[in-house]
Write an enzyme that holds these catalytic residues in place. Sequence first.
Site, PDB file in Angstrom:
ATOM      1  N   ASP A  59      39.827  42.157  39.556  1.00  0.00           N
ATOM      2  CA  ASP A  59      41.093  41.419  39.653  1.00  0.00           C
ATOM      3  C   ASP A  59      42.065  41.903  38.572  1.00  0.00           C
ATOM      4  O   ASP A  59      42.323  41.214  37.588  1.00  0.00           O
ATOM      5  CB  ASP A  59      40.803  39.917  39.515  1.00  0.00           C
ATOM      6  N   LYS A  61      45.247  42.467  38.818  1.00  0.00           N
ATOM      7  CA  LYS A  61      46.582  41.836  38.895  1.00  0.00           C
ATOM      8  C   LYS A  61      47.658  42.786  38.368  1.00  0.00           C
ATOM      9  O   LYS A  61      48.486  42.415  37.523  1.00  0.00           O
ATOM     10  CB  LYS A  61      46.612  40.533  38.101  1.00  0.00           C
ATOM     11  N   HIS A  63      50.905  44.669  37.769  1.00  0.00           N
ATOM     12  CA  HIS A  63      52.343  44.512  38.032  1.00  0.00           C
ATOM     13  C   HIS A  63      52.997  45.593  37.194  1.00  0.00           C
ATOM     14  O   HIS A  63      53.340  45.370  36.029  1.00  0.00           O
ATOM     15  CB  HIS A  63      52.807  43.113  37.624  1.00  0.00           C
ATOM     16  N   ILE A  65      54.631  50.053  37.279  1.00  0.00           N
ATOM     17  CA  ILE A  65      55.312  51.081  38.065  1.00  0.00           C
ATOM     18  C   ILE A  65      54.292  51.782  38.972  1.00  0.00           C
ATOM     19  O   ILE A  65      53.091  51.764  38.690  1.00  0.00           O
ATOM     20  CB  ILE A  65      56.034  52.105  37.152  1.00  0.00           C
ATOM     21  N   GLN A 187      45.231  24.456  37.961  1.00  0.00           N
ATOM     22  CA  GLN A 187      45.306  24.846  39.373  1.00  0.00           C
ATOM     23  C   GLN A 187      46.065  23.773  40.136  1.00  0.00           C
ATOM     24  O   GLN A 187      45.853  22.574  39.924  1.00  0.00           O
ATOM     25  CB  GLN A 187      43.907  25.005  39.987  1.00  0.00           C
ATOM     26  N   GLY A 207      35.558  29.950  40.557  1.00  0.00           N
ATOM     27  CA  GLY A 207      35.162  30.147  39.167  1.00  0.00           C
ATOM     28  C   GLY A 207      34.428  28.937  38.660  1.00  0.00           C
ATOM     29  O   GLY A 207      33.243  28.730  38.943  1.00  0.00           O
TER      30      GLY A 207
END
Length: 228
Positions: A59, A61, A63, A65, A187, A207
Site C-alpha cells: 500500500d 499510496k 502521489h 510525478i 475511520q 486492520g
Amino acid sequence: MPSPVIIALDFASQDEALALVDRLGAEAGFYKVGLQLLTEAGPAVVRELVGRGKQVFLDLKTHEIPHSVMGAVHAAGKLGACMVTVHASGGSAVLRAAVEAAQPYPQLRVLALTVITSLADDDLPEIGLAPSVRAQVERLALLAAACGCHGVVASAQEAAFLKPMLPRDALIVTPGIQLGDGAPPDQVRVATPGQARQNGATHIVMGRSITQAADPLVAYRAAARAMG
Ligand code: C5P
C-alpha cells in the site's frame, strides 16, 4: 488471488507483524504492508511474506510525478507484490505510468485510490473538493478505469454504485471494515464484511478489527465467512 480478506499489518516491527502471520497460520494468505511497516522494517518484510507463499498488497499510496510512480511500481513488482496503490488524484498521466510499469509483472494489479475512508463530505471543502465523497469517488474511479487500472480502493459504501460502472473484472477493494458496531475514531465510511460483500466489494482490507482482536483467528474466520 485466493482470499478476499486482506489483513493490514500495521505494526511497528517485523517481529510483531510476523507473530500475527504465524498466529493466523495457513488459513490467512493475503496481507497488506503499508507505510508504517515498510518504513520500519524495509522491503525485507515483503520478501519474507512472499517467501512464505503469502499474497502481498503493498500500500504505497503513491502521489507523485509519473517517473517516480513508475519506479515505485517497478520496485513493487520486483518484490513480488500482487497489489500496489496509486492516488487517482495524481491524474491520468500518473495512472497510465503506473499501469505501464506494472506490465512486466503479470501478478501485479494497480489499484487507484479514490477518497480515503477517513474522509466524509464535510471534510472535502478544506482540500478544495466538492460536492460530495460520492461524486469524487465516481469521478476518480472512472478516470482510473479509463487509464487501464485494474481496480480501485474505495469504501464499501461506494462499492454498490461503482460495481455497475466499472469493467466487469475490476477489483473493488474496500478498507474501513469493522466486525462490530464500533469504528475507530479515524475511520468514517465504515461497513461490515457482509455489507461490503453485498455491495460488490471483491476484497476487504481489515486492520485493527483483526490484529487487535482478543482472538485474531476467530475474527479473521468471521470476516472470511461473511465474504463467502
Ligand atoms: O485498522 P483499520 O481496519 O482501520 O485499517 C485499515 C487499513 O486500510 C489501514 O492500513 C489503512 O492504511 C488502509 N486504508 C484505509 N482507507 C483507504 C485506503 C487504505 O483505511 N482509503
